[in-house]
Design an enzyme around this catalytic site. Structure first.
Site, PDB file in Angstrom:
ATOM      1  N   GLY A   1     -29.506  70.475 -38.914  1.00  0.00           N
ATOM      2  CA  GLY A   1     -29.144  71.856 -39.221  1.00  0.00           C
ATOM      3  C   GLY A   1     -30.074  72.590 -40.169  1.00  0.00           C
ATOM      4  N   GLY A   2     -31.234  71.998 -40.482  1.00  0.00           N
ATOM      5  CA  GLY A   2     -32.166  72.679 -41.395  1.00  0.00           C
ATOM      6  C   GLY A   2     -32.502  74.076 -40.888  1.00  0.00           C
TER       7      GLY A   2
ATOM      8  CD  GLU B   1     -28.254  66.855 -31.875  1.00  0.00           C
ATOM      9  OE1 GLU B   1     -29.193  67.542 -32.305  1.00  0.00           O
ATOM     10  OE2 GLU B   1     -28.415  65.828 -31.182  1.00  0.00           O
TER      11      GLU B   1
ATOM     12  CB  CYS C   1     -41.939  66.992 -36.611  1.00  0.00           C
ATOM     13  SG  CYS C   1     -40.839  65.779 -35.904  1.00  0.00           S
TER      14      CYS C   1
ATOM     15  CG  ASP D   1     -37.021  71.690 -34.494  1.00  0.00           C
ATOM     16  OD1 ASP D   1     -38.261  71.696 -34.483  1.00  0.00           O
ATOM     17  OD2 ASP D   1     -36.351  71.107 -35.371  1.00  0.00           O
TER      18      ASP D   1
HETATM   19  N1  SAM Z   1     -33.659  71.447 -35.652  1.00  0.00           N
HETATM   20  C1  SAM Z   1     -33.235  70.322 -36.451  1.00  0.00           C
HETATM   21  C2  SAM Z   1     -33.354  70.677 -37.910  1.00  0.00           C
HETATM   22  O1  SAM Z   1     -34.165  71.545 -38.254  1.00  0.00           O
HETATM   23  O2  SAM Z   1     -32.612  70.114 -38.719  1.00  0.00           O
HETATM   24  C3  SAM Z   1     -33.991  69.065 -36.079  1.00  0.00           C
HETATM   25  C4  SAM Z   1     -33.910  68.765 -34.617  1.00  0.00           C
HETATM   26  S1  SAM Z   1     -34.628  67.243 -34.128  1.00  0.00           S
HETATM   27  C5  SAM Z   1     -36.308  67.560 -34.194  1.00  0.00           C
HETATM   28  C6  SAM Z   1     -34.314  67.237 -32.418  1.00  0.00           C
HETATM   29  C7  SAM Z   1     -32.863  67.090 -32.040  1.00  0.00           C
HETATM   30  O3  SAM Z   1     -32.738  67.255 -30.632  1.00  0.00           O
HETATM   31  C8  SAM Z   1     -32.257  65.739 -32.350  1.00  0.00           C
HETATM   32  O4  SAM Z   1     -31.124  65.906 -33.151  1.00  0.00           O
HETATM   33  C9  SAM Z   1     -31.869  65.169 -30.992  1.00  0.00           C
HETATM   34  O5  SAM Z   1     -30.657  64.424 -31.024  1.00  0.00           O
HETATM   35  C10 SAM Z   1     -31.716  66.412 -30.169  1.00  0.00           C
HETATM   36  N2  SAM Z   1     -31.904  66.239 -28.712  1.00  0.00           N
HETATM   37  C11 SAM Z   1     -32.480  65.223 -28.055  1.00  0.00           C
HETATM   38  N3  SAM Z   1     -32.454  65.443 -26.732  1.00  0.00           N
HETATM   39  C12 SAM Z   1     -31.845  66.636 -26.558  1.00  0.00           C
HETATM   40  C13 SAM Z   1     -31.500  67.394 -25.418  1.00  0.00           C
HETATM   41  N4  SAM Z   1     -31.813  66.965 -24.194  1.00  0.00           N
HETATM   42  N5  SAM Z   1     -30.854  68.548 -25.607  1.00  0.00           N
HETATM   43  C14 SAM Z   1     -30.540  69.002 -26.857  1.00  0.00           C
HETATM   44  N6  SAM Z   1     -30.855  68.302 -27.984  1.00  0.00           N
HETATM   45  C15 SAM Z   1     -31.497  67.146 -27.819  1.00  0.00           C
END
Ligand code: SAM
Length: 489
Positions: free
Chosen positions: A145-146, A165, A262, A209
């Site tokens: 959630g950042g 999510e 990232c 993201d």
């Molecule tokens: N945006 C978040 C933040 O700023 O705190 C970080 C997100 S992290 C880079 C990517 C997220 O995408 C993970 O929590 C992961 O579980 C989720 N994810 C993975 N596959 C996905 C999908 N097919 N659809 C939606 N979310 C997905």
């Protein structure tokens, strides 16, 4: 753990021996620590020098920071006594000289700031010049959630952030962070991207993201090195392609798409954009200029209509990060469509109940209320219909602000209401706790009745609300939620 060999060989060949070696060396240094303040809970957060003296205007339209009539301005943030400069691309971002024990800082639990890696705060900068207040933003991959909390502050009370999510466990953490941030303008969904793509041309901004190979986290999170493989890069790239397709579907003509990862990996960064432009080039247009000062150390580029931004830890003060922005052409076509309603979720609230609920908020004229199961929720009127449309079609696990349950016409407040930036503090007596009592409250331990009035109290530390407690004679019922309780000794 050392860097994966194939990764090191690749960066040396891509960046050249000198720069590649500088990147690898930087990945073995200490990562900077940074936070982003919650402008609705920190007076004058965006104004240099104003945080420490607690004065200044508060953007976002929630009223004075978590207080009423300007009488309740919370104290300066002790965490900033340790500040080591501002994050140059984010008005609310600060570096810290040393990493404090956030777990024992009540301001952290009050949602006064979010511990967020500096480079990723750049997504807010990409929206400078884009009208986001009052708009609908989709954050497709949102946990923990950042970025959601950043978008929620930008969208303000008339806007809506849909934070999705796919992983249910992570979605609960996301919902907790949304409650704590307290803007009341977020709906948390836990579904597949294609279900949100079904809200066609519905969002003004869509942010992807994306899950990625995490090369940019090799410094901050050493486990990421062990999880890296070329096979995983390929899997991530396939997921990213699918996410971008659904994100584009959900975006209005004229809307803005933000893509970020990232990782330094070209296949997941510029490569993903090139593959997308293979099917979307005709509909992609340049977004507005993004001002980047050379001293920030960001490498700017272009992929078709996309503006791209690379953060390398040996150049910029943050972790490895890639971000890109593009606009969907105004003449891209497509109709705004929402999926069919599948269920009724919101029940109405009768007049007496509404009168009790209105008492608890600062701007009752801007809010409406609904019942979901036996809990009453508050919504800003501007987006209430949008939240209803979402909840009737998708699994929404949290939205608006959970106000609580009514017993004999009186509200037993939900813990989320304490965090809400639009809470009317005159609705309930406030008990200000000292440091020791605060920790006991946050651990859900017993606390002495001294600071409390009879009945329900808003529990505060340094003026910032943390939850509720009910005093009955000499006993205090600690209403802090178990799921948020501090366990660390
Ligand atoms: N945006 C978040 C933040 O700023 O705190 C970080 C997100 S992290 C880079 C990517 C997220 O995408 C993970 O929590 C992961 O579980 C989720 N994810 C993975 N596959 C996905 C999908 N097919 N659809 C939606 N979310 C997905």
């Amino acid at each position: 753990m050392t860097l994966p060999e194939k990764f090191a060989a690749r960066v040396l060949s891509e960046l050249g021996p000198e720069e590649g070696a500088a990147l690898c060396a930087a990945l073995d240094t200490e990562p900077p620590v940074s936070v982003r303040l919650n402008p609705a809970k920190c007076a004058g957060a965006a104004e240099p020098g104003a945080v420490q003296d607690g004065t200044g205007a508060v953007p976002g339209g929630y009223g004075s920071p978590q207080g009423n009539s300007g009488t309740d301005v919370p104290a300066p943030l002790p965490v900033l006594q340790n500040a080591d400069g501002r994050v140059p691309w984010c008005a609310d971002g600060y570096y810290l000289a040393v990493r404090p024990q956030f777990t024992f800082d009540s301001d952290f639990h009050a949602g006064a700031y979010y511990v967020q890696e500096a480079a990723s705060q750049f997504v807010g900068h990409l929206l400078q010049g884009v009208e986001v207040a009052g708009r609908r933003i989709l954050d497709l991959c949102a946990a923990p959630g950042g970025k959601t909390t950043l978008y929620a502050s930008l969208a303000g009370p008339d806007g809506l952030v849909v934070a999705n999510e796919i992983d249910r466990r992570r979605a609960q953490v996301l919902a907790d962070n949304v409650r704590k941030w307290g803007t009341g303008n977020v709906a948390v969904t836990t579904c597949e991207a294609r279900q949100l793509g079904g809200f066609e041309a519905w969002f003004d901004v869509v942010a992807v993201d994306a899950p990625c190979s995490g090369e940019g986290m090799f410094r901050k999170d050493r486990d990421a090195r062990g999880e890296w493989s070329e096979g995983n890069v390929k899997l991530c790239a396939a997921t990213q392609d699918e996410l971008l397709r659904e994100a584009w579907r959900a975006l209005k003509p004229g809307g803005v798409l933000i893509y970020s990862t990232c990782t330094f990996n070209r296949d997941e960064d510029e490569g993903a954009l090139e593959r997308m432009l293979g099917w979307a080039e005709d509909e992609a247009a340049q977004a507005g200029e993004v001002a980047v000062d050379a001293s920030w150390g960001i490498v700017c580029g272009r992929v078709g209509a996309f503006r791209t931004f690379r953060f390398y830890p040996h150049r910029a003060r943050g972790e490895g990060f890639f971000a890109a922005v593009v606009r969907k052409a105004f003449d891209a076509g497509g109709r705004c469509r929402t999926p069919k309603a599948r269920r009724t979720v919101f029940a109405s609230v009768d007049r007496a109940a509404a009168a009790e609920l209105r008492r608890w908020v600062n701007s009752p004229e801007r809010m409406c209320f609904a019942t979901v199961a036996d809990t009453r929720y508050g919504y800003y009127v501007a987006q209430a219909e949008a939240v209803k449309a979402l909840a009737e079609a998708l699994p929404v696990i949290y939205s608006g602000v959970a106000m609580g349950q009514l017993f004999k016409g009186r509200l037993r407040p939900d813990p989320a209401l304490a965090f809400f930036c639009g809470l009317n503090r005159d609705a309930v007596p406030a008990a200000e706790l000292d440091e020791e009592q605060t920790l006991r409250f946050l651990r859900r331990q017993e606390i002495g009745a001294g600071p409390f009035a009879e009945g329900i109290n808003l529990v505060c530390a340094r003026g910032r609300a943390l939850g509720f407690a009910k005093r009955i004679g000499n006993r205090v019922n600690n209403m802090y939620p178990n799921s948020l309780r501090i366990i660390k000794q």
